[in-house]
Scaffold this active site. Sequence first.
Site, PDB file in Angstrom:
ATOM      1  N   GLU A  34       0.840  -1.200   0.000  1.00 21.13           N
ATOM      2  CA  GLU A  34       0.000   0.000   0.000  1.00 21.13           C
ATOM      3  C   GLU A  34       0.879   1.256   0.000  1.00 21.13           C
ATOM      4  O   GLU A  34       1.286   1.721   1.060  1.00 21.13           O
ATOM      5  CB  GLU A  34      -0.932  -0.007   1.210  1.00 21.13           C
ATOM      6  CG  GLU A  34      -1.882  -1.192   1.211  1.00 21.13           C
ATOM      7  CD  GLU A  34      -2.732  -1.270   2.470  1.00 21.13           C
ATOM      8  OE1 GLU A  34      -2.614  -0.377   3.335  1.00 21.13           O
ATOM      9  OE2 GLU A  34      -3.505  -2.234   2.587  1.00 21.13           O
ATOM     10  N   ALA A  69     -10.791  -6.260   0.882  1.00 16.56           N
ATOM     11  CA  ALA A  69     -11.175  -5.131   1.730  1.00 16.56           C
ATOM     12  C   ALA A  69      -9.943  -4.484   2.347  1.00 16.56           C
ATOM     13  O   ALA A  69      -8.918  -5.133   2.544  1.00 16.56           O
ATOM     14  CB  ALA A  69     -12.124  -5.611   2.835  1.00 16.56           C
ATOM     15  N   ASP A  70     -10.076  -3.205   2.646  1.00 19.05           N
ATOM     16  CA  ASP A  70      -9.024  -2.481   3.362  1.00 19.05           C
ATOM     17  C   ASP A  70      -9.718  -1.583   4.382  1.00 19.05           C
ATOM     18  O   ASP A  70     -10.568  -0.770   4.009  1.00 19.05           O
ATOM     19  CB  ASP A  70      -8.177  -1.661   2.386  1.00 19.05           C
ATOM     20  CG  ASP A  70      -6.874  -1.200   3.024  1.00 19.05           C
ATOM     21  OD1 ASP A  70      -6.283  -1.975   3.799  1.00 19.05           O
ATOM     22  OD2 ASP A  70      -6.445  -0.065   2.756  1.00 19.05           O
ATOM     23  N   THR A  71      -9.383  -1.748   5.650  1.00 16.59           N
ATOM     24  CA  THR A  71     -10.069  -1.041   6.736  1.00 16.59           C
ATOM     25  C   THR A  71      -9.089  -0.166   7.507  1.00 16.59           C
ATOM     26  O   THR A  71      -7.970  -0.591   7.787  1.00 16.59           O
ATOM     27  CB  THR A  71     -10.710  -2.060   7.720  1.00 16.59           C
ATOM     28  OG1 THR A  71     -11.607  -2.902   6.996  1.00 16.59           O
ATOM     29  CG2 THR A  71     -11.469  -1.357   8.835  1.00 16.59           C
ATOM     30  N   GLY A 106     -12.818   0.070   2.582  1.00 13.57           N
ATOM     31  CA  GLY A 106     -12.974   0.025   1.133  1.00 13.57           C
ATOM     32  C   GLY A 106     -13.193  -1.434   0.768  1.00 13.57           C
ATOM     33  O   GLY A 106     -12.427  -2.300   1.210  1.00 13.57           O
TER      34      GLY A 106
END
Length: 197
Positions: A34, A69-71, A106
């Site tokens: 990321e 997912a990315d939290t 996301g």
Amino acid sequence: MRRIILASASPRRKELLRQLIGNHFLVYPSSYEEPPQQGLGPEELLIRHSVEKARDVAKHFNSGILISADTSVILEGEILGKPHLPDKAEKMLEKLSGRKIQVITGLTVLDLDSKQEISESESTNVWIAKMSKEQISAYVRTGEPLDKAGAFAAQGKGAVLVERIEGDFFNAVGLPLFRLGKILERLGVSVFEEDFS
């Protein structure tokens, strides 16, 4: 039956997806790093990361439905990462003490057969209780905060820090099940009717 692939190494996401569809999915973590993205708000950034994770894993499969997912925890517009050291966890918890935060995920669902890609975000408001330094230190000593976004786990011992939640609780854990179910329905997959065995 459609093959479901979870593009995540998170044990919490794995557990939540199991709650929805049982054990009938593959786990294939993404190798996407990321990078910092300039000029993107938290929701846009988390969606971008979830898209890139999904596309990275999609290279290894030619059919099925891929979930990524990315939290992150957001305090006044600032994304709080995972504090990997106890002193960083303590500082982060001191910032959160007595405050309202947002947990934003996301979410990307990629249908590899129809080439449909659906990306959305989910936001949950969380009110963190006022904590004394002693409470913070004791919580950090449990080790739980060290690999958690925002330095707490709503589904673990950190539950006693959460005064109230407005929105999807499962999103605060890392996978918004309501939104995921709706996206799967749009792709023709019903968690009630599908045979995932």
